[in-house]
Design a protein around this motif. Structure first.
Motif, PDB file in Angstrom:
ATOM      1  N   LYS A 244       0.847  -1.190   0.000  1.00  0.00           N
ATOM      2  CA  LYS A 244       0.000   0.000   0.000  1.00  0.00           C
ATOM      3  C   LYS A 244       0.881   1.238   0.000  1.00  0.00           C
ATOM      4  CE  LYS A 244      -2.333   0.991   3.753  1.00  0.00           C
ATOM      5  NZ  LYS A 244      -3.384   0.958   4.781  1.00  0.00           N
ATOM      6  N   ASP A 245       0.624   2.139  -0.928  1.00  0.00           N
ATOM      7  CA  ASP A 245       1.414   3.366  -0.981  1.00  0.00           C
ATOM      8  C   ASP A 245       1.084   4.253   0.214  1.00  0.00           C
ATOM      9  OD1 ASP A 245       2.395   2.417  -3.333  1.00  0.00           O
ATOM     10  OD2 ASP A 245       1.259   3.779  -4.621  1.00  0.00           O
ATOM     11  N   PRO A 246       2.073   4.976   0.734  1.00  0.00           N
ATOM     12  CA  PRO A 246       1.850   5.823   1.905  1.00  0.00           C
ATOM     13  C   PRO A 246       1.413   7.238   1.526  1.00  0.00           C
ATOM     14  CG  PRO A 246       4.160   5.823   1.381  1.00  0.00           C
ATOM     15  CD  PRO A 246       3.503   4.917   0.355  1.00  0.00           C
ATOM     16  N   TYR A 247       0.985   7.991   2.535  1.00  0.00           N
ATOM     17  CA  TYR A 247       0.827   9.437   2.429  1.00  0.00           C
ATOM     18  C   TYR A 247       2.180  10.080   2.740  1.00  0.00           C
ATOM     19  CZ  TYR A 247      -4.242   8.602   2.884  1.00  0.00           C
ATOM     20  OH  TYR A 247      -5.526   8.171   2.710  1.00  0.00           O
ATOM     21  N   ALA A 248       2.380  11.289   2.225  1.00  0.00           N
ATOM     22  CA  ALA A 248       3.602  12.041   2.548  1.00  0.00           C
ATOM     23  C   ALA A 248       3.262  13.522   2.605  1.00  0.00           C
ATOM     24  CB  ALA A 248       4.695  11.785   1.518  1.00  0.00           C
ATOM     25  N   TYR A 249       3.600  14.154   3.717  1.00  0.00           N
ATOM     26  CA  TYR A 249       3.376  15.583   3.909  1.00  0.00           C
ATOM     27  C   TYR A 249       4.656  16.228   4.432  1.00  0.00           C
ATOM     28  CZ  TYR A 249      -1.653  15.803   3.046  1.00  0.00           C
ATOM     29  OH  TYR A 249      -2.883  15.781   2.436  1.00  0.00           O
ATOM     30  N   ALA A 250       4.831  17.497   4.077  1.00  0.00           N
ATOM     31  CA  ALA A 250       6.006  18.240   4.522  1.00  0.00           C
ATOM     32  C   ALA A 250       5.567  19.550   5.164  1.00  0.00           C
ATOM     33  CB  ALA A 250       6.939  18.529   3.345  1.00  0.00           C
ATOM     34  N   TRP A 251       6.370  20.000   6.128  1.00  0.00           N
ATOM     35  CA  TRP A 251       6.181  21.333   6.703  1.00  0.00           C
ATOM     36  C   TRP A 251       7.232  22.235   6.091  1.00  0.00           C
ATOM     37  CZ3 TRP A 251       9.336  24.315  10.153  1.00  0.00           C
ATOM     38  CH2 TRP A 251       8.727  25.501  10.599  1.00  0.00           C
ATOM     39  N   GLU A 252       6.784  23.358   5.527  1.00  0.00           N
ATOM     40  CA  GLU A 252       7.722  24.285   4.920  1.00  0.00           C
ATOM     41  C   GLU A 252       7.469  25.700   5.415  1.00  0.00           C
ATOM     42  OE1 GLU A 252       7.306  24.011   0.701  1.00  0.00           O
ATOM     43  OE2 GLU A 252       5.505  25.270   0.637  1.00  0.00           O
ATOM     44  N   ARG A 253       8.541  26.501   5.394  1.00  0.00           N
ATOM     45  CA  ARG A 253       8.445  27.906   5.780  1.00  0.00           C
ATOM     46  C   ARG A 253       9.298  28.707   4.812  1.00  0.00           C
ATOM     47  NH1 ARG A 253      10.551  28.653  11.356  1.00  0.00           N
ATOM     48  NH2 ARG A 253      12.513  29.138  10.309  1.00  0.00           N
ATOM     49  N   ASP A 254       8.766  29.812   4.353  1.00  0.00           N
ATOM     50  CA  ASP A 254       9.459  30.653   3.385  1.00  0.00           C
ATOM     51  C   ASP A 254       9.875  29.857   2.149  1.00  0.00           C
ATOM     52  OD1 ASP A 254       9.255  32.782   5.191  1.00  0.00           O
ATOM     53  OD2 ASP A 254      11.139  32.230   6.172  1.00  0.00           O
ATOM     54  N   GLY A 255       9.009  28.921   1.751  1.00  0.00           N
ATOM     55  CA  GLY A 255       9.266  28.145   0.546  1.00  0.00           C
ATOM     56  C   GLY A 255      10.281  27.038   0.692  1.00  0.00           C
ATOM     57  N   GLU A 256      10.751  26.758   1.920  1.00  0.00           N
ATOM     58  CA  GLU A 256      11.765  25.727   2.157  1.00  0.00           C
ATOM     59  C   GLU A 256      11.197  24.603   3.005  1.00  0.00           C
ATOM     60  OE1 GLU A 256      16.135  25.146   4.349  1.00  0.00           O
ATOM     61  OE2 GLU A 256      15.099  27.077   4.416  1.00  0.00           O
ATOM     62  N   ILE A 257      11.295  23.364   2.524  1.00  0.00           N
ATOM     63  CA  ILE A 257      10.864  22.210   3.312  1.00  0.00           C
ATOM     64  C   ILE A 257      11.840  21.992   4.455  1.00  0.00           C
ATOM     65  CG2 ILE A 257      10.535  19.704   3.297  1.00  0.00           C
ATOM     66  CD1 ILE A 257       9.529  19.916   0.469  1.00  0.00           C
ATOM     67  N   ARG A 258      11.301  21.909   5.679  1.00  0.00           N
ATOM     68  CA  ARG A 258      12.149  21.759   6.864  1.00  0.00           C
ATOM     69  C   ARG A 258      11.834  20.504   7.667  1.00  0.00           C
ATOM     70  NH1 ARG A 258      15.242  25.807   7.678  1.00  0.00           N
ATOM     71  NH2 ARG A 258      15.516  25.419   9.919  1.00  0.00           N
ATOM     72  N   GLY A 259      10.756  19.831   7.325  1.00  0.00           N
ATOM     73  CA  GLY A 259      10.401  18.570   7.985  1.00  0.00           C
ATOM     74  C   GLY A 259       9.378  17.836   7.150  1.00  0.00           C
ATOM     75  N   TYR A 260       9.332  16.515   7.296  1.00  0.00           N
ATOM     76  CA  TYR A 260       8.347  15.752   6.532  1.00  0.00           C
ATOM     77  C   TYR A 260       7.996  14.468   7.265  1.00  0.00           C
ATOM     78  CZ  TYR A 260      12.030  12.540   4.907  1.00  0.00           C
ATOM     79  OH  TYR A 260      13.038  11.596   4.857  1.00  0.00           O
TER      80      TYR A 260
ATOM     81  N   ALA B 279      13.430  15.938  10.282  1.00  0.00           N
ATOM     82  CA  ALA B 279      13.344  17.383  10.475  1.00  0.00           C
ATOM     83  C   ALA B 279      14.744  17.975  10.580  1.00  0.00           C
ATOM     84  CB  ALA B 279      12.544  17.709  11.735  1.00  0.00           C
ATOM     85  N   VAL B 280      14.891  19.204  10.111  1.00  0.00           N
ATOM     86  CA  VAL B 280      16.214  19.838  10.129  1.00  0.00           C
ATOM     87  C   VAL B 280      16.560  20.387  11.505  1.00  0.00           C
ATOM     88  CG1 VAL B 280      16.058  20.422   7.691  1.00  0.00           C
ATOM     89  CG2 VAL B 280      15.340  22.105   9.398  1.00  0.00           C
ATOM     90  N   ASP B 281      15.557  20.657  12.349  1.00  0.00           N
ATOM     91  CA  ASP B 281      15.821  21.198  13.682  1.00  0.00           C
ATOM     92  C   ASP B 281      14.629  20.895  14.589  1.00  0.00           C
ATOM     93  OD1 ASP B 281      13.861  23.026  12.907  1.00  0.00           O
ATOM     94  OD2 ASP B 281      15.301  24.623  12.466  1.00  0.00           O
ATOM     95  N   ASP B 282      14.746  21.340  15.834  1.00  0.00           N
ATOM     96  CA  ASP B 282      13.710  21.025  16.821  1.00  0.00           C
ATOM     97  C   ASP B 282      12.385  21.678  16.466  1.00  0.00           C
ATOM     98  OD1 ASP B 282      13.289  19.825  19.637  1.00  0.00           O
ATOM     99  OD2 ASP B 282      12.444  21.844  19.797  1.00  0.00           O
ATOM    100  N   GLU B 283      12.428  22.875  15.925  1.00  0.00           N
ATOM    101  CA  GLU B 283      11.192  23.552  15.546  1.00  0.00           C
ATOM    102  C   GLU B 283      10.427  22.744  14.502  1.00  0.00           C
ATOM    103  OE1 GLU B 283       9.748  27.924  13.915  1.00  0.00           O
ATOM    104  OE2 GLU B 283      11.615  27.047  13.160  1.00  0.00           O
ATOM    105  N   ALA B 284      11.132  22.276  13.482  1.00  0.00           N
ATOM    106  CA  ALA B 284      10.477  21.488  12.440  1.00  0.00           C
ATOM    107  C   ALA B 284       9.947  20.174  13.002  1.00  0.00           C
ATOM    108  CB  ALA B 284      11.461  21.229  11.297  1.00  0.00           C
ATOM    109  N   TYR B 285      10.690  19.556  13.899  1.00  0.00           N
ATOM    110  CA  TYR B 285      10.231  18.316  14.526  1.00  0.00           C
ATOM    111  C   TYR B 285       8.940  18.554  15.292  1.00  0.00           C
ATOM    112  CZ  TYR B 285      10.320  14.237  17.676  1.00  0.00           C
ATOM    113  OH  TYR B 285       9.997  13.111  18.388  1.00  0.00           O
ATOM    114  N   ARG B 286       8.869  19.661  16.008  1.00  0.00           N
ATOM    115  CA  ARG B 286       7.669  19.971  16.779  1.00  0.00           C
ATOM    116  C   ARG B 286       6.467  20.185  15.856  1.00  0.00           C
ATOM    117  NH1 ARG B 286       6.121  24.810  18.003  1.00  0.00           N
ATOM    118  NH2 ARG B 286       8.204  25.687  17.738  1.00  0.00           N
TER     119      ARG B 286
END
Length: 355
Positions: free
Chosen positions: A201-217, A238-245
């Motif tokens: 089964k194929d998964p879902y995938a979502y990313a969190w981005e800010r200022d046009g840059e993906i920082r977590g997924y 995630a690239v940092d703690d903020e993105a992880y949160r």
């Protein structure tokens, strides 16, 4: 017996062997035409007796980081044998042939995910890392909503991503993996065929981005679990703690859809320090992949013993010792070696060849 690349006319048999080994509950007639073995990463191999296919496997040509350096590390996967050929030593013979192929390529390390650790341990593979599985109600993660800035631009946004975003996601994964040895360098094909697609089964995938840059997924599936549903996160980076949160906030926002959230990740327990009541989180440590030396001398000589060249703050190691190796599959390793380390670099030679 003959070990060789699997010809195209055996691809359906390869799929049948894999289905029986890893998905027998689906029955012998599997309508899985969308999953083409030839389109998957890696190279298929088979062990033959004449025209009789005894067992199969697949090799993945990974690169991994060891002590700050990238090196080739083949991955062994899809080891499968039908019931009529089992308990006859065929898989052991195929493993030995696989190691010989890696040795001929100049590789000194290989890895696999074991269906049963003792099975591969008797052939020289050993546990290299562990991982954790967190499980909790999505409500337990609602703490991650509290620190979201009211400024919508500062808070960033989530968007669904696909395989065409793999380069940006790869940069996030590299940042997340920075503290860990044996991190893998993924190819585009691996992203497309093994992250964004799945055999079942194929998964879902979502990313969190800010200022046009993906920082977590996150990459995840939603599964039936008892009388309810579970959101199972197979990958969170995630690239940092903020993105992880923010990724945890994304999971908390599924509280109206699922009863539980399961997160797989590196062996760390910091989620306990974030939630209001750590007793609300179940955390299980599980065995991860196994690794094996392909070539003992090459492994010693490939590593650095004391830090990067030119680093004045690192004491570079010197010394020597002998090492007796017993190897059930690789005769070139089955002997005693003398290892000499001088100024952080090693030489390793068979002891019986040193006068």
């Amino acid at each position: 017996m003959n070990y060789r690349p699997l010809p195209e006319d055996r691809y359906d048999q390869f799929r049948e062997y894999l289905n029986y080994a890893f998905n027998p509950e689906s029955g012998p007639e599997v309508d899985d035409e969308d999953w083409d073995p030839a389109e998957q990463p890696g190279a298929m191999r088979g062990l033959f007796d004449g025209e009789d296919l005894l067992c199969v496997c697949r090799h993945y040509w990974f690169r991994t980081r060891v002590r700050g350096r990238w090196t080739e590390m083949p991955g062994l996967s899809a080891v499968a044998s039908p019931p009529e050929h089992r308990r006859k030593g065929h898989v052991a013979a195929m493993l030995a042939e696989s190691l010989a192929e890696y040795h001929d390529r100049g590789d000194f390390l290989t890895a696999l995910w074991a269906f049963e650790h003792p099975f591969y341990a008797k052939y020289g593979w050993g546990l290299t890392t562990k991982y954790v599985s967190y499980e909790c109600s999505p409500d337990v993660l609602d703490f991650a909503r509290e620190r979201v800035d009211d400024d919508a631009e500062r808070a960033g946004e989530f968007r669904q991503v696909d395989a065409d975003d793999h380069e940006e996601l790869d940069a996030v994964l590299a940042a997340d993996n920075e503290p860990y040895e044996l991190a893998l360098d993924r190819t585009e094909k691996w992203w497309r065929k093994r992250v964004f697609e799945s055999w079942r089964k194929d998964p879902y995938a979502y990313a969190w981005e800010r200022d046009g840059e993906i920082r977590g997924y996150l990459v995840y599936t939603v599964e039936k679990e008892g009388d309810g549903k579970q959101l199972a996160v197979r990958e969170l980076a995630a690239v940092d703690d903020e993105a992880y949160r923010h990724c945890l906030r994304f999971l908390a926002n599924h509280d109206s859809q699922v009863e539980t959230v399961r997160i797989y990740g590196p062996e760390r327990t910091d989620l306990f320090d974030r939630v209001r009541d750590p007793a609300d989180v179940d955390c299980e440590v599980k065995p991860g992949p196994m690794v094996r030396l392909v070539d003992v001398p090459a492994a010693f000589e490939a590593l650095d013993y004391g830090g990067a060249d030119g680093d004045a703050n690192v004491v570079r190691v010197s010394g020597e010792f002998t090492l007796a190796v017993t190897d059930p599959l690789a005769e070139w390793n089955d002997r005693t070696f003398r290892v000499a380390i001088d100024d952080g670099r090693a030489t390793c030679d068979p002891a019986d060849e040193i006068s």
